[in-house]
Scaffold this active site. Structure first.
Site, PDB file in Angstrom:
ATOM      1  N   HIS A 119     -21.261  -3.742 -22.353  1.00 20.50           N
ATOM      2  CA  HIS A 119     -20.013  -4.488 -22.133  1.00 20.50           C
ATOM      3  C   HIS A 119     -18.862  -3.878 -22.924  1.00 20.50           C
ATOM      4  O   HIS A 119     -17.750  -3.710 -22.409  1.00 20.50           O
ATOM      5  CB  HIS A 119     -20.204  -5.951 -22.543  1.00 20.50           C
ATOM      6  CG  HIS A 119     -18.950  -6.760 -22.505  1.00 20.50           C
ATOM      7  ND1 HIS A 119     -18.492  -7.395 -21.370  1.00 20.50           N
ATOM      8  CD2 HIS A 119     -18.037  -7.036 -23.473  1.00 20.50           C
ATOM      9  CE1 HIS A 119     -17.365  -8.023 -21.631  1.00 20.50           C
ATOM     10  NE2 HIS A 119     -17.054  -7.818 -22.906  1.00 20.50           N
ATOM     11  N   GLU A 120     -19.116  -3.549 -24.185  1.00 19.36           N
ATOM     12  CA  GLU A 120     -18.059  -2.940 -24.996  1.00 19.36           C
ATOM     13  C   GLU A 120     -17.679  -1.561 -24.447  1.00 19.36           C
ATOM     14  O   GLU A 120     -16.519  -1.155 -24.525  1.00 19.36           O
ATOM     15  CB  GLU A 120     -18.505  -2.836 -26.451  1.00 19.36           C
ATOM     16  CG  GLU A 120     -18.791  -4.179 -27.113  1.00 19.36           C
ATOM     17  CD  GLU A 120     -17.651  -5.176 -26.963  1.00 19.36           C
ATOM     18  OE1 GLU A 120     -16.472  -4.750 -26.944  1.00 19.36           O
ATOM     19  OE2 GLU A 120     -17.929  -6.380 -26.846  1.00 19.36           O
TER      20      GLU A 120
ATOM     21  N   HIS B 154     -14.998  -1.881 -21.934  1.00 19.25           N
ATOM     22  CA  HIS B 154     -13.633  -1.901 -22.463  1.00 19.25           C
ATOM     23  C   HIS B 154     -13.130  -0.476 -22.739  1.00 19.25           C
ATOM     24  O   HIS B 154     -11.957  -0.178 -22.516  1.00 19.25           O
ATOM     25  CB  HIS B 154     -13.576  -2.723 -23.747  1.00 19.25           C
ATOM     26  CG  HIS B 154     -13.732  -4.193 -23.520  1.00 19.25           C
ATOM     27  ND1 HIS B 154     -12.970  -4.885 -22.602  1.00 19.25           N
ATOM     28  CD2 HIS B 154     -14.559  -5.106 -24.100  1.00 19.25           C
ATOM     29  CE1 HIS B 154     -13.317  -6.168 -22.623  1.00 19.25           C
ATOM     30  NE2 HIS B 154     -14.284  -6.319 -23.516  1.00 19.25           N
TER      31      HIS B 154
END
Length: 231
Positions: free
Chosen positions: A99-100, A103
């Site tokens: 998920h990071e 980003h």
């Protein structure tokens, strides 16, 4: 009278939503922290594979203290993974790491909502710190006085900017999770069955942002209702 106003029920509802969402995230993360990823890759290793596969070579991966403190810093080009994620090869840890990375990918391609959120950071920070104090001082001074009403209105506008930041955060987080789940399958980190477990973790995390945005909106509605009633 301001603190005991009947509209305070909106604040309590927002707080309850946040508590429920946080509890659900903790329980879901803990559950899938006990399920190991068959590839054996740790959160840090999975993040490294995703970033390199995406052609992102200028982002460092670092360990950060705390629990669920994982985040991507676009200013320093650093992806920070918490102690529970960095070395763990659980479905929860690898999902959060991916998920990071989502980003980082957003930053790399110039994803519009992320850029807009970055622009909002300074004003949202000021709004979250000064909004409620200005509102409180305005009520204390009295809305029948021009200065009291002015401070109240400035406080509401400042708080509204913080609420806007919360709302803009939602598509940014949802998009990062979608990118994460796609990358986990595309780069051989997880099978489809394993991805379902990671998806539950990321969905639980997304609900905390939804709850925070809902709580902020309810507080804003309350302030507007109080201003209209007292004026």
């Amino acid at each position: 009278m301001y603190m005991m106003d009947s509209t305070y029920i909106l604040v309590l509802i927002g707080a309850l939503l946040s508590i429920i969402a946080s509890g659900y995230l903790r329980s879901t993360f803990n559950k899938y922290s006990r399920v190991r990823c068959r590839s054996g890759m740790s959160g840090a290793a999975a993040a490294d594979r995703i970033l390199r596969s995406k052609g992102i070579n200028d982002v460092k991966i670092e360990r950060v203290a705390g629990n669920l403190t994982d985040h991507y810093d676009p200013r320093k080009k650093v992806l920070r993974l918490s102690e529970a994620v960095y070395d763990s090869n659980s479905l929860a840890a690898v999902g959060v790491a991916a998920h990071e990375c989502g980003h980082a990918v957003q930053d790399n391609i110039g994803y519009g909502p992320l850029k807009f959120r970055s622009v909002l950071v300074p004003v949202a920070t000021i709004g979250s710190r000064l909004g409620m104090p200005l509102v409180f001082v305005g009520f204390i001074m009295g809305l029948e006085l021009p200065l009291g009403m002015l401070l109240l209105n400035i406080g509401i506008i400042a708080f509204g900017l913080a609420v806007l930041f919360q709302l803009v955060t939602l598509p940014v987080e949802f998009d990062a999770s979608n990118r994460a789940l796609a990358a986990l399958g595309d780069y051989g980190i997880m099978g489809e069955e394993e991805k379902r477990g990671s998806k539950k973790v990321l969905t639980a995390a997304a609900l905390t942002y939804v709850a925070a945005a809902a709580a902020a909106l309810l507080q804003l509605f309350r302030l507007l209702a109080l201003r209209n009633r007292r004026s």
